[in-house]
Scaffold this motif. Sequence first.
Motif, PDB file in Angstrom:
ATOM      1  N   CYS A 261       0.817  -1.219   0.000  1.00 52.22           N
ATOM      2  CA  CYS A 261       0.000   0.000   0.000  1.00 52.22           C
ATOM      3  C   CYS A 261       0.848   1.264   0.000  1.00 52.22           C
ATOM      4  O   CYS A 261       0.358   2.335  -0.360  1.00 52.22           O
ATOM      5  N   ASP A 262       2.112   1.165   0.413  1.00 53.06           N
ATOM      6  CA  ASP A 262       2.988   2.332   0.481  1.00 53.06           C
ATOM      7  C   ASP A 262       3.714   2.626  -0.830  1.00 53.06           C
ATOM      8  O   ASP A 262       4.383   3.650  -0.954  1.00 53.06           O
ATOM      9  N   VAL A 263       3.606   1.749  -1.810  1.00 60.12           N
ATOM     10  CA  VAL A 263       4.267   1.958  -3.103  1.00 60.12           C
ATOM     11  C   VAL A 263       3.517   3.054  -3.859  1.00 60.12           C
ATOM     12  O   VAL A 263       2.310   2.951  -4.069  1.00 60.12           O
ATOM     13  N   PRO A 264       4.208   4.120  -4.258  1.00 54.59           N
ATOM     14  CA  PRO A 264       3.534   5.218  -4.969  1.00 54.59           C
ATOM     15  C   PRO A 264       2.984   4.782  -6.324  1.00 54.59           C
ATOM     16  O   PRO A 264       3.486   3.836  -6.944  1.00 54.59           O
ATOM     17  N   GLY A 265       1.982   5.486  -6.782  1.00 50.16           N
ATOM     18  CA  GLY A 265       1.438   5.244  -8.113  1.00 50.16           C
ATOM     19  C   GLY A 265       2.520   5.488  -9.156  1.00 50.16           C
ATOM     20  O   GLY A 265       3.387   6.341  -8.969  1.00 50.16           O
ATOM     21  N   GLY A 266       2.490   4.752 -10.240  1.00 53.11           N
ATOM     22  CA  GLY A 266       3.489   4.926 -11.286  1.00 53.11           C
ATOM     23  C   GLY A 266       4.779   4.162 -11.036  1.00 53.11           C
ATOM     24  O   GLY A 266       5.744   4.319 -11.770  1.00 53.11           O
ATOM     25  N   TYR A 267       4.816   3.350  -9.985  1.00 52.25           N
ATOM     26  CA  TYR A 267       5.987   2.523  -9.686  1.00 52.25           C
ATOM     27  C   TYR A 267       5.716   1.091 -10.122  1.00 52.25           C
ATOM     28  O   TYR A 267       4.563   0.666 -10.195  1.00 52.25           O
ATOM     29  N   VAL A 268       6.777   0.351 -10.428  1.00 53.62           N
ATOM     30  CA  VAL A 268       6.673  -1.077 -10.726  1.00 53.62           C
ATOM     31  C   VAL A 268       7.448  -1.843  -9.660  1.00 53.62           C
ATOM     32  O   VAL A 268       8.453  -1.355  -9.142  1.00 53.62           O
ATOM     33  N   GLU A 269       6.967  -3.007  -9.350  1.00 52.88           N
ATOM     34  CA  GLU A 269       7.613  -3.830  -8.323  1.00 52.88           C
ATOM     35  C   GLU A 269       8.874  -4.486  -8.878  1.00 52.88           C
ATOM     36  O   GLU A 269       8.890  -4.984 -10.004  1.00 52.88           O
ATOM     37  N   CYS A 270       9.936  -4.461  -8.082  1.00 53.76           N
ATOM     38  CA  CYS A 270      11.210  -5.092  -8.442  1.00 53.76           C
ATOM     39  C   CYS A 270      11.234  -6.520  -7.888  1.00 53.76           C
ATOM     40  O   CYS A 270      10.627  -6.818  -6.868  1.00 53.76           O
ATOM     41  N   CYS A 271      11.985  -7.380  -8.555  1.00 59.33           N
ATOM     42  CA  CYS A 271      12.092  -8.763  -8.110  1.00 59.33           C
ATOM     43  C   CYS A 271      13.416  -9.342  -8.596  1.00 59.33           C
ATOM     44  O   CYS A 271      14.126  -8.720  -9.386  1.00 59.33           O
ATOM     45  N   GLY A 272      13.745 -10.523  -8.143  1.00 59.05           N
ATOM     46  CA  GLY A 272      14.945 -11.215  -8.593  1.00 59.05           C
ATOM     47  C   GLY A 272      16.230 -10.490  -8.245  1.00 59.05           C
ATOM     48  O   GLY A 272      16.268  -9.637  -7.380  1.00 59.05           O
ATOM     49  N   GLY A 273      17.296 -10.836  -8.925  1.00 59.64           N
ATOM     50  CA  GLY A 273      18.594 -10.216  -8.686  1.00 59.64           C
ATOM     51  C   GLY A 273      19.062 -10.428  -7.262  1.00 59.64           C
ATOM     52  O   GLY A 273      18.768 -11.438  -6.640  1.00 59.64           O
ATOM     53  N   PHE A 274      19.809  -9.463  -6.732  1.00 56.20           N
ATOM     54  CA  PHE A 274      20.288  -9.555  -5.356  1.00 56.20           C
ATOM     55  C   PHE A 274      19.148  -9.445  -4.358  1.00 56.20           C
ATOM     56  O   PHE A 274      19.256  -9.891  -3.228  1.00 56.20           O
ATOM     57  N   LEU A 275      18.022  -8.833  -4.781  1.00 61.09           N
ATOM     58  CA  LEU A 275      16.872  -8.710  -3.899  1.00 61.09           C
ATOM     59  C   LEU A 275      16.223 -10.060  -3.649  1.00 61.09           C
ATOM     60  O   LEU A 275      15.629 -10.293  -2.612  1.00 61.09           O
ATOM     61  N   GLY A 276      16.344 -10.937  -4.636  1.00 61.88           N
ATOM     62  CA  GLY A 276      15.686 -12.230  -4.538  1.00 61.88           C
ATOM     63  C   GLY A 276      14.181 -12.037  -4.537  1.00 61.88           C
ATOM     64  O   GLY A 276      13.674 -10.980  -4.845  1.00 61.88           O
ATOM     65  N   GLY A 277      13.498 -13.041  -4.162  1.00 60.47           N
ATOM     66  CA  GLY A 277      12.059 -12.923  -4.015  1.00 60.47           C
ATOM     67  C   GLY A 277      11.304 -12.785  -5.315  1.00 60.47           C
ATOM     68  O   GLY A 277      11.870 -12.567  -6.372  1.00 60.47           O
ATOM     69  N   GLY A 278      10.027 -12.936  -5.159  1.00 64.29           N
ATOM     70  CA  GLY A 278       9.144 -12.846  -6.302  1.00 64.29           C
ATOM     71  C   GLY A 278       8.278 -11.615  -6.228  1.00 64.29           C
ATOM     72  O   GLY A 278       8.606 -10.641  -5.558  1.00 64.29           O
ATOM     73  N   CYS A 279       7.171 -11.678  -6.886  1.00 65.31           N
ATOM     74  CA  CYS A 279       6.250 -10.552  -6.963  1.00 65.31           C
ATOM     75  C   CYS A 279       5.241 -10.651  -5.823  1.00 65.31           C
ATOM     76  O   CYS A 279       4.425 -11.561  -5.801  1.00 65.31           O
ATOM     77  N   VAL A 280       5.325  -9.714  -4.899  1.00 70.25           N
ATOM     78  CA  VAL A 280       4.505  -9.748  -3.689  1.00 70.25           C
ATOM     79  C   VAL A 280       3.257  -8.890  -3.821  1.00 70.25           C
ATOM     80  O   VAL A 280       2.164  -9.322  -3.526  1.00 70.25           O
TER      81      VAL A 280
END
Length: 96
Positions: A47-66
Motif C-alpha cells: 500500500c505504500d508503493v507510490p502510483g506509477g511505480y513497478v515492483e522489483c524482483c529477482g537479482g540480489f533482492l531475490g524474491g518474487g512478486c509480492v
Amino acid sequence: MTTCLLGLAALTLASCSDDDKDIGCAQVVVYARPASGGECTAFPTPCDVPGGYVECCGGFLGGGCVGTGADARCVDDPTDSCDPASGGADCPGICQ
C-alpha cells in the motif's frame, strides 16, 4: 449469549478509527522503482508503493512478486544494462 456477542461486536467496532487505514494491506516489504527506471526502493507494505511505480524482483533482492498480484511474474528489467542472456546471473527484474 446472543446479547453478549452483539455487545462485544459493538465494542470492537467502536474501537476502530480512521487511523486504521492499512487494514487489508500485508505487512511485507516490497521493492519498487519508478516505471521509467531507476533504483529499487524498499516500502514497508504494498500500500505504500507510490502510483506509477513497478515492483522489483529477482537479482540480489531475490524474491518474487509480492504486491503485484497472484498471476504476476518476474521478467528482465528493460531499463537496465544487465542482460541475463549475456552472463548477468543476478540481474534485477520487474513484475508484470
